[in-house]
Design an enzyme around this catalytic site. Structure first.
Site, PDB file in Angstrom:
ATOM      1  N   ASP A 192      16.393  -1.292 -13.845  1.00 55.62           N
ATOM      2  CA  ASP A 192      14.937  -1.167 -13.936  1.00 55.62           C
ATOM      3  C   ASP A 192      14.491  -1.367 -15.388  1.00 55.62           C
ATOM      4  OD1 ASP A 192      12.214  -0.062 -12.920  1.00 55.62           O
ATOM      5  OD2 ASP A 192      12.717   1.228 -14.619  1.00 55.62           O
TER       6      ASP A 192
ATOM      7  N   LYS B 157      12.124  -4.480 -17.027  1.00 56.23           N
ATOM      8  CA  LYS B 157      10.937  -4.252 -17.859  1.00 56.23           C
ATOM      9  C   LYS B 157      11.115  -4.880 -19.239  1.00 56.23           C
ATOM     10  CE  LYS B 157       9.787   0.115 -15.545  1.00 56.23           C
ATOM     11  NZ  LYS B 157      10.084   1.567 -15.551  1.00 56.23           N
TER      12      LYS B 157
ATOM     13  N   VAL C  87       5.287  -2.267 -16.896  1.00 51.14           N
ATOM     14  CA  VAL C  87       6.020  -1.566 -17.952  1.00 51.14           C
ATOM     15  C   VAL C  87       5.242  -0.312 -18.344  1.00 51.14           C
ATOM     16  CG1 VAL C  87       7.000  -1.740 -20.279  1.00 51.14           C
ATOM     17  CG2 VAL C  87       6.873  -3.782 -18.845  1.00 51.14           C
TER      18      VAL C  87
ATOM     19  N   GLU D  91       0.129  -5.285 -16.804  1.00 54.52           N
ATOM     20  CA  GLU D  91       0.254  -4.010 -17.530  1.00 54.52           C
ATOM     21  C   GLU D  91       1.051  -2.989 -16.725  1.00 54.52           C
ATOM     22  OE1 GLU D  91      -1.319  -3.196 -20.895  1.00 54.52           O
ATOM     23  OE2 GLU D  91       0.492  -2.097 -20.410  1.00 54.52           O
TER      24      GLU D  91
ATOM     25  N   PHE E 262       0.849  -1.194   0.000  1.00 49.44           N
ATOM     26  CA  PHE E 262       0.000   0.000   0.000  1.00 49.44           C
ATOM     27  C   PHE E 262       0.879   1.237   0.000  1.00 49.44           C
ATOM     28  CE2 PHE E 262      -3.675   2.591   1.709  1.00 49.44           C
ATOM     29  CZ  PHE E 262      -4.506   2.338   0.629  1.00 49.44           C
TER      30      PHE E 262
END
Lengths: 341, 341
Positions: free
Chosen positions: A223, A227, A155, A152, A9
């Protein structure tokens, strides 16, 4: 009603909660869709479950006050469960995994995903780990259980790169994907084009929250590489591992490099590129009249090279709380469409 | 097996047939999808129907030889039916309408679409007329019959602008769409930037087949306006008519205008723009660092402005035989997915 168990969260989970708070009536009226959070689990700020649903506004208020413990007591409310308990709970149709990414082991999220699939839940990922590290196993387990794993959000945030590649371009064969899929480095390069140094721009990006205190995930290309592995899996059904691909970031680029590129009518961009045969992340000079050259700031873009359509390019936000929250919503809506024809 | 009745066998219909010829095994293996042409109807080059399916390669060979009459005789083959008979025939699940567009009456295609829906067929349009002229009626008739009307091919060929807007961005509210949706004029403007005159570039575009002998549909903005009405209907559920909107083409632009824009760091583009409150097509100066400025030649692009995602831009081919054929295939695959979960 679609019952959602949310793990994590932070920024993304709160973005989703804000959308569910603000779009309740719109989603119900336009799509007959009533998503309901039945569980929210954090690692260090508490956890809640209510079979009838938790109130997104009250969740946001509680976490703003420091912990989910501030959520008001109601009959039937359960506090303090862990992620595995939420994944196994009967009070959910979909598990949304939005805890921090681990690109090496994907844990503990990967185990949570398996538990959710075994309990008959669909899985929606914002966490890149499971789908970057264990794509084939995850998809096989989902298929065996008749459930789906959607991702979804992993990326380009809610800019629908996965949905474009997998659904809208279905029927085309994609031979290559190439793009700018890390917003932090693209923002830094855009700033450095004004003549500012790498160190100066990095410090500012950290102040603004675009870059983390250990910036290596962004500036060294990890990162983007994570992706790219996800895109490669989605497009080609296979991908190299992080150690099997060339991954190079932007640390080596100087204002002089950028000035020289400008003099040549070009721009340095951190380009991620994959084909069925391999993948790489590295800085590249892109001609100014190339579609990727105009992608500035935190924007992202990907170009899919296809047999029937030639190149198709998608440009949009690559990060953001609400934008990534929307990516999760778009996966939830896809599950809703599939279940309701 | 999905049985397809195809109306019109010009460039687009032939593009679809070539894809079905070349991708038969791939579509079957990847998507368990076996689309079969059971009828092909042209206005002046013959018509064929076979309940078991027509061979795409033989169809292409026949029309290359001048007429569908050259298609070889086989038991069960019916020749010479008209479009209404094909639409009403029991030997089809989907009607594909790819005959020439009439933006004023949409006929005879519109009547053919109604007949197909009444006969229980889904309708896939490459013809812009029905969905530009009669969107609400067409959708109401489809809903009443439990059928669908899809029309990806009518805007930006197979670049999935409709699917992006309606499916991938579902959950966002789109407040504006803005783009370059006529490839002929964009190609002409790109050529004129090199200093060539409008007349010179138009004559060349006509020789290359990009512009028609009466170029008014393209150069006066009507083609873009028709597509914009379709986008507006798909996004906002409503649209102005051609006579209710400002439609202005590129005839008035001179090489001097283009040179002046270049001196200002800008480019003239024919920009189509719609909001829930109205729509227009007109030439506009676009700054060079704007995403639409880099869209050259016959490429098209649209930017959707949304509440949750900000701007999302899609760039790709705007025309072409195979590209538009792919758009039809993508709609057929969407129907296949919906029918098979």
């Amino acid at each position: 009603m679609m019952r959602i168990a949310l793990i994590g969260f932070g920024s993304v989970g709160q973005g989703l909660a804000a959308i569910l708070r603000d779009k309740h009536a719109e989603l119900r009226d336009r799509y007959s869709f009533t998503p309901t959070l039945t569980a929210v689990v954090t690692r260090s700020r508490g956890a809640l479950l209510h079979p009838d649903g938790l109130d997104p506004a009250a969740l946001l208020a509680a976490v703003k006050a420091g912990r989910l413990d501030h959520y008001p007591d109601t009959p039937g409310l359960v506090r303090g469960l862990d992620a595995l308990a939420a994944a196994a709970s009967p009070h959910g149709d979909v598990l949304v995994e939005a805890s921090p990414t681990d690109l090496t082991t994907a844990q503990p999220a990967l185990g949570v995903c398996y538990t959710a699939l075994d309990a008959g839940k669909h899985v929606v990922l914002a966490n890149k780990g499971p789908v970057a590290v264990a794509y084939p196993d995850l998809m096989a387990r989902a298929a065996a259980r008749g459930r789906r794993v959607l991702f979804e959000a992993t990326v380009m945030a809610g800019t629908p790169s996965i949905r474009l590649a997998v659904e809208a371009l279905a029927g085309c064969t994609v031979s290559r994907v190439r793009g700018i899929i890390n917003g932090t480095t693209n923002h830094m390069l855009t700033q450095m084009e004004a003549g500012r140094s790498y160190d100066d721009v990095l410090a500012e990006s950290q102040r603004l929250g675009y870059a983390e205190s250990d910036p290596s995930g962004d500036v060294d290309g990890w990162d983007a590489a994570g992706k790219l592995i996800i895109l490669s899996n989605a497009l080609f059904g296979r991908a190299p591992t992080l150690t099997q691909m060339h991954v190079e970031g932007i640390r080596g680029l100087t204002p002089a490099d950028l000035a020289q590129a400008a003099a040549e009518g070009a721009r340095w961009k951190l380009i991620a590129e994959a084909t069925p045969d391999g993948a790489s992340v590295r800085p590249a000079k892109v001609a100014l009249d190339h579609p990727l050259a105009g992608v500035g700031g935190t924007q992202n873009a990907v170009t899919f090279s296809t047999d029937l359509m030639g190149d198709v390019t998608l440009v949009g936000a690559g990060a953001g709380s609400v934008q990534t929250g929307f990516a999760i919503l778009s996966d939830l809506l896809a599950l809703h469409r599939a279940a309701n024809g």
